[in-house]
Write a protein that holds these residues in place. Structure first.
Motif: not given
Length: 148
Positions: A39-42, A44, A85-86, A118
Motif C-alpha cells: 500500500l502507498n503511505d497514505d 498504509q 498500491s492505491d 481507495s
C-alpha cells in the motif's frame, strides 16, 4: 490446376507452422515476477499493517444525500481479495440495505459484491468500524454535513 495450386499452398502454410525454428522451444522456462502488493503511505497510515490478502475485515456502507452529507450507514463484513498500491479489492460477505426507495431496489450492498476500496475505511474489528461510523454520523447530526 487451380485446385492443385490451392492444395500445395495450404500444405506449405501448415508445414511452416510446424517448423521448430519458428515456434517456441518445448520446455523453455519464462520467468515471471509477481507485482509487489504494498500500500502507498497514505493508505498504509489509514489502515495499518494488518491488511493482507485473504483476511476478513470490516468496511463501511454509507447512504449519502444529494448534498453530499451522510444520511445513514452500516458496518459490513468483507474479505480482502487483492492489494494494489492505491486501492484494495474487497468482497462483501453480507448483505446490507440502508433504505428502500421507490423505483430503486438496492440502496446498499449484497453478499458477493466486489469493489475497490481507495479511501482506506477498513477496520480489523467490527467494534473499530462501529466506533468510526458513529463518529461520522454524530458529526452529521451536529453540522448537517461531514467531509472526509
Amino acid at each position: 490446376m487451380k485446385q492443385l495450386f490451392s492444395v500445395i499452398t495450404l500444405a506449405a502454410i501448415l508445414l511452416s507452422g510446424c517448423n521448430p525454428s519458428s515456434s517456441k522451444k518445448a520446455g523453455e522456462v519464462y520467468e515471471y515476477e509477481e507485482e509487489s502488493a504494498v500500500l502507498n503511505d497514505d493508505l498504509q497510515q489509514r489502515i495499518g499493517s494488518w491488511a493482507e490478502e485473504g483476511i476478513i475485515c470490516y468496511g463501511l456502507v454509507v447512504l449519502v444525500n444529494p448534498d453530499g452529507g451522510y444520511e445513514d450507514g452500516a458496518v459490513i463484513q468483507a474479505r480482502i481479495l487483492r492489494i494494489k498500491s492505491d486501492s484494495i479489492r474487497m468482497k462483501s460477505l453480507e448483505t446490507i440495505n440502508l433504505a428502500e426507495v421507490e423505483g430503486c431496489t438496492k440502496m446498499g450492498i449484497s453478499a458477493g459484491d466486489k469493489w475497490w476500496e481507495s479511501e482506506g475505511d477498513l477496520f480489523k474489528t467490527r467494534e473499530e468500524a462501529e466506533k468510526y461510523l458513529s463518529g461520522i454520523l454524530e458529526k452529521k447530526e451536529r453540522s448537517g454535513k461531514f467531509t472526509l
